[in-house]
Design an enzyme around this catalytic site. Structure first.
Site, mmCIF file in Angstrom:
data_model
loop_
_atom_site.group_PDB
_atom_site.id
_atom_site.type_symbol
_atom_site.label_atom_id
_atom_site.label_comp_id
_atom_site.label_asym_id
_atom_site.label_seq_id
_atom_site.Cartn_x
_atom_site.Cartn_y
_atom_site.Cartn_z
ATOM 1 N N GLU A 290 36.903 42.599 37.443
ATOM 2 C CA GLU A 290 38.025 41.671 38.107
ATOM 3 C C GLU A 290 39.350 42.537 38.451
ATOM 4 O OE1 GLU A 290 39.092 37.928 35.780
ATOM 5 O OE2 GLU A 290 37.190 38.099 34.920
ATOM 6 N N GLU B 55 36.371 38.898 28.552
ATOM 7 C CA GLU B 55 37.892 39.131 27.823
ATOM 8 C C GLU B 55 38.223 38.670 26.334
ATOM 9 O OE1 GLU B 55 40.559 37.462 30.473
ATOM 10 O OE2 GLU B 55 40.533 39.315 31.810
HETATM 11 C C1 GAL Z 1 41.010 36.986 34.134
HETATM 12 C C2 GAL Z 1 39.901 35.836 33.537
HETATM 13 C C3 GAL Z 1 39.474 35.087 34.750
HETATM 14 C C4 GAL Z 1 40.628 34.627 35.572
HETATM 15 C C5 GAL Z 1 41.441 35.587 35.997
HETATM 16 C C6 GAL Z 1 42.677 35.009 36.816
HETATM 17 O O1 GAL Z 1 41.692 37.374 33.029
HETATM 18 O O2 GAL Z 1 38.671 36.683 33.066
HETATM 19 O O3 GAL Z 1 38.779 34.114 34.407
HETATM 20 O O4 GAL Z 1 41.417 33.684 34.592
HETATM 21 O O5 GAL Z 1 41.878 36.354 34.920
HETATM 22 O O6 GAL Z 1 43.202 36.509 37.451
#
Ligand code: GAL
Length: 772
Positions: free
Chosen positions: A430, A359
């Site tokens: 994710e 990110e």
């Molecule tokens: C994303 C990140 C993860 C975690 C996640 C929580 O933005 O890459 O490490 O923080 O959010 O939803």
């Protein structure tokens, strides 16, 4: 080549206490609670000292110490001379040693401060880096003339049986023998040849091939004999392609459905040996996913190797989290790409290298370097780089994107076309996570919503022709984090498992969709008091069976089928129970079928609107009252009898799950009549080998039907004999269930005993010891 464990008996001191103790590796030196800890308690300096003895024969060899990982800045001394420094908490490093005859002192000083010059640090990170010599350490002895870095590659394995084997030798003009063995240890290829230049490359044509796949993770062993020593590796044959229309494994389009994993555990941080790594991989497989992302750093080799064995695909990536540091920090990340690829090159489970900081913003020059490095080392395996921006610069092969669009009542995933160009391969890395943190002890509506949110995203990911390679959810298990994240307790409750690896409701949505076993999980305790207005309107059943039959107080109510309308693309949509009355009013009260259905509608409306019923229901009531000569009291009693249950005896529910016409599983939900506790170990045959072994121990409170007593927080006292407990002796259930880990200390029988209230539960594990 001789590889011996250096994992036992290190003399340990830390900047916190200065007290000496003897420890075994993996080791973290941490003593922090599961929640509400002080981050600075993770930052300290730890010193590990070990005596090594070398004889004259040893001194004629090439000697190395292999460190699988230490967090985060490590100095290695031999006889008080600094011989190596490693910056980085997640990489393997090898230290060449030149000891003297007899006793030598190896000293390792590990500094765990969040040093802004070492990735992932420099910004605020949503995970913690822990501490210590937290992975295994080995002594390697090779002849002075030796080889290393054996790599197996191929670029068209579906079309032919050709593989390339290469390795580095430090001498030339010497003979070697190469042997390849199949799964049954039968020799399938053998050749004798000569090392001509330092880099040897051989093309091998295998007589036949067995592809490595998720269902058949077929592995070959490869040995090279050189100058009196044997060097071993293994490999698998699989074809991996991300195309603009999706992901292909061995030429077949499949959807990647997975979870991200952090490598942390309660009490010990990262310091867990093989047994725990294996169990995490097995748990992921049990959840029915086909891919894991090692967010956000390379994880234990033991974990990756087990993924190879069980057919679980891996997305691995360099350490980082949103922040990009200065040029030397960036150079270290380029080095991290090299370290990641060098270590896991031969692992068939690894299908993609993550070469961006998770990110982070676009950074053309930096990411040109990480990509170039990856391609120079491994031209055949795709690269990705996880971002949270749409249409950012793509220097990798696959646009890998965290899509958090889903909020419970909207689309599961964005369209590919809003995220990246049509021609780019595309994978969602994710989803969910912080959008809906859910604790194991949250109320049922919330836990169910958590499960359904994951399923809706999976449903979107599985939509045919959407050109999305798949979706990897956030996250496998709850994890400890910095105070800026989490729920104020320093835990991100984003897991489909809790931090102890016990299943939350959302686990069953993954299992129903992906598991090969028969799954029947009723996503409710079916207690009306859990619901606003006591309105248990719908119950979701997570199952891969064909249909279910519902019985209430032993009376058949209705048969229910998978909800294909709400989940069009799932193999196994959940089954929704939305009728707890069935034909009972018709059968018991003498109403016609049509009128009984009217009555059902009225009862539901009363539940929803109370006395402020919309006119149409009042009219229906008048009609029925008149036709059946019913009084108001009789009408109200129908409500209590068939729907509300409030103030009446609790109903018992039985749910039968069928495959075709065969009853496969039954779940009973009834009022708690009798509690008991269960003590289970995941592995009761432990082995002390390269290092100590561990097993997870689960203790739960269950009712007479074997259902977990959710929201129970009973205090428990744990005792172990001939074992070591990881964590405190006094714990509480975490909503009906807790797990803890025990470590082996010596060969023989180990005992685990849990005391709760006035009861005592005991189980044994057997600990074997093998020489390494
Ligand atoms: C994303 C990140 C993860 C975690 C996640 C929580 O933005 O890459 O490490 O923080 O959010 O939803």
């Amino acid at each position: 080549m001789e590889k011996t464990s250096l994992n036992f008996n290190w003399e340990f001191t830390s900047s916190k206490t200065n007290k000496k103790s003897i420890v075994n590796l993996p080791h973290s030196g941490l003593d922090i609670p599961v929640t509400h800890f002080n981050l600075h308690d993770l930052e300290f300096i730890q010193t590990y000292v070990k005596e090594l003895d070398f004889n004259a024969e040893d001194l004629e060899k090439h000697l190395e110490v292999l460190f699988e990982g230490a967090a985060h800045n490590t100095d290695v001394y031999l006889n008080d001379e600094l011989i190596f420094n490693n910056l980085g908490g997640y990489n393997r490093f090898v230290v060449l040693i030149k000891p003297k005859l007899g006793k030598n002192i190896l000293k390792v000083v590990v500094d765990s401060h969040e040093n802004k010059n070492i990735p992932p640090f420099g910004g605020v990170v949503d995970y913690v880096g822990y501490a210590g010599l937290y992975r295994e350490v080995y002594l390697i002895k090779k002849p002075i003339n030796n080889i290393n870095n054996i790599k197996v590659s191929y670029d068209n394995i579906l079309a032919n049986n050709l593989i390339n084997v290469e390795f580095m030798a430090n001498v030339t003009n010497k003979d070697f023998e190469l042997i390849i063995l199949d799964k049954n240890q039968e020799v399938v290829y053998k050749t004798n040849s000569k090392v001509i230049t330092n880099l040897t490359k051989i093309e091998v044509e295998l007589p036949s091939k067995n592809l490595w796949s998720i269902d058949n993770p077929y592995l070959y062993d490869l040995n090279i004999k050189f100058e009196g020593a044997t060097y071993e590796t293994y490999f698998g044959l699989r074809d991996v392609k991300f195309k603009s229309d999706g992901f292909y494994l061995n030429g077949k389009l499949i959807k990647l459905i997975g979870l991200n994993r952090h490598q942390s555990y309660p009490y010990v941080g990262y310091a867990m040996p093989k047994g725990a790594q294996i169990e995490d991989a097995n748990l992921l497989k049990e959840l029915g996913v086909n891919i894991v992302r090692t967010a956000h750093y390379p994880q234990s080799k033991n974990f990756i190797e087990h993924c190879d064995k069980i057919g679980l695909l891996v997305f691995t990536e360099i350490p980082g989290w949103q922040h990009i540091g200065d040029t030397s920090w960036q150079d270290m990340s380029v080095l991290n790409v090299e370290r990641m690829i060098e270590r896991d090159y031969n692992n068939p489970s690894v299908i993609i290298w993550g070469v961006r900081i998770n990110e982070s913003n676009d950074n053309h020059d930096f990411y040109l370097k990480t990509n170039k490095k990856a391609k120079s080392l491994d031209p055949n395996r795709p690269t990705g780089g996880v971002r949270n921006m749409v249409n950012s610069e793509l220097l990798e092969d696959v646009y890998t994107f965290n899509d958090f669009i889903h909020e419970g009542n909207n689309i599961g995933l964005q369209k590919k076309s809003t995220v990246t160009k049509k021609k780019n391969p595309y994978l969602v890395t994710e989803h969910n996570g912080h959008m809906f943190p859910t604790k194991a002890y949250d109320n049922e509506i919330k836990r169910l919503s958590h499960a359904l949110r994951h399923l809706r995203v999976i449903d979107s990911a599985k939509m045919p022709n959407n050109k999305i390679s798949g979706a990897i959810g956030w996250v496998f298990a709850d994890y400890q984090t910095h105070a800026e994240f989490g729920s104020g307790d320093m835990i991100c409750h984003h897991g489909v498992l809790d931090i102890y690896r016990n299943k939350k409701l959302a686990s069953y949505s993954y299992m129903a969709e992906g598991s090969k076993d028969d799954i029947l999980y009723v996503g409710s305790n079916m207690h009306i008091g859990e619901y606003p207005r006591s309105d248990l309107e719908k119950v979701y059943v997570f199952t891969n069976l064909d249909y279910i039959k519902l019985y209430k107080n032993n009376e058949y109510i209705k048969t229910f089928y998978p909800n294909k309308d709400e989940f069009r693309n799932l193999n196994h949509p959940p089954i929704v129970i939305d009728d707890f009355i069935g034909d009972l009013i018709h059968k018991n009260e003498g109403l016609t079928i049509k009128d009984a259905n009217r009555a059902k509608k009225i009862l539901r409306a009363v539940q929803k609107y109370g006395t402020r019923l919309p006119l149409r229901y009042n009219l229906m009531i008048l009609y029925l009252f008149k036709k059946y000569k019913m009084t108001m009291d009789e009408g109200v009693s129908l409500f209590y009898k068939y729907l509300s249950n409030w103030g009446t005896k609790q109903s018992d529910y039985k749910i039968e799950g069928y495959k075709d016409t065969k009853l496969v599983k039954t779940v009973v939900k009834s009022i708690y009549k009798k509690y008991d506790y269960m003590l289970e170990v995941t592995n009761n045959n432990l082995v002390i080998a390269d290092t100590y072994d561990v097993t997870r121990v689960v203790f739960k409170k269950v009712d007479q039907n074997g259902e977990i007593a959710t929201y129970s927080f009973d205090p428990i006292a744990i005792e172990v004999e001939n074992l070591e407990l990881i964590g405190p002796k006094l714990q509480t259930l975490n909503s009906g269930i807790i797990a803890f880990w025990v470590k082996t200390t010596k060969k023989g029988l180990g005992t685990i005993r849990v005391k709760v209230a006035n009861k005592e539960y005991e189980t044994k594990v057997y600990v074997d010891e093998v020489n390494n």
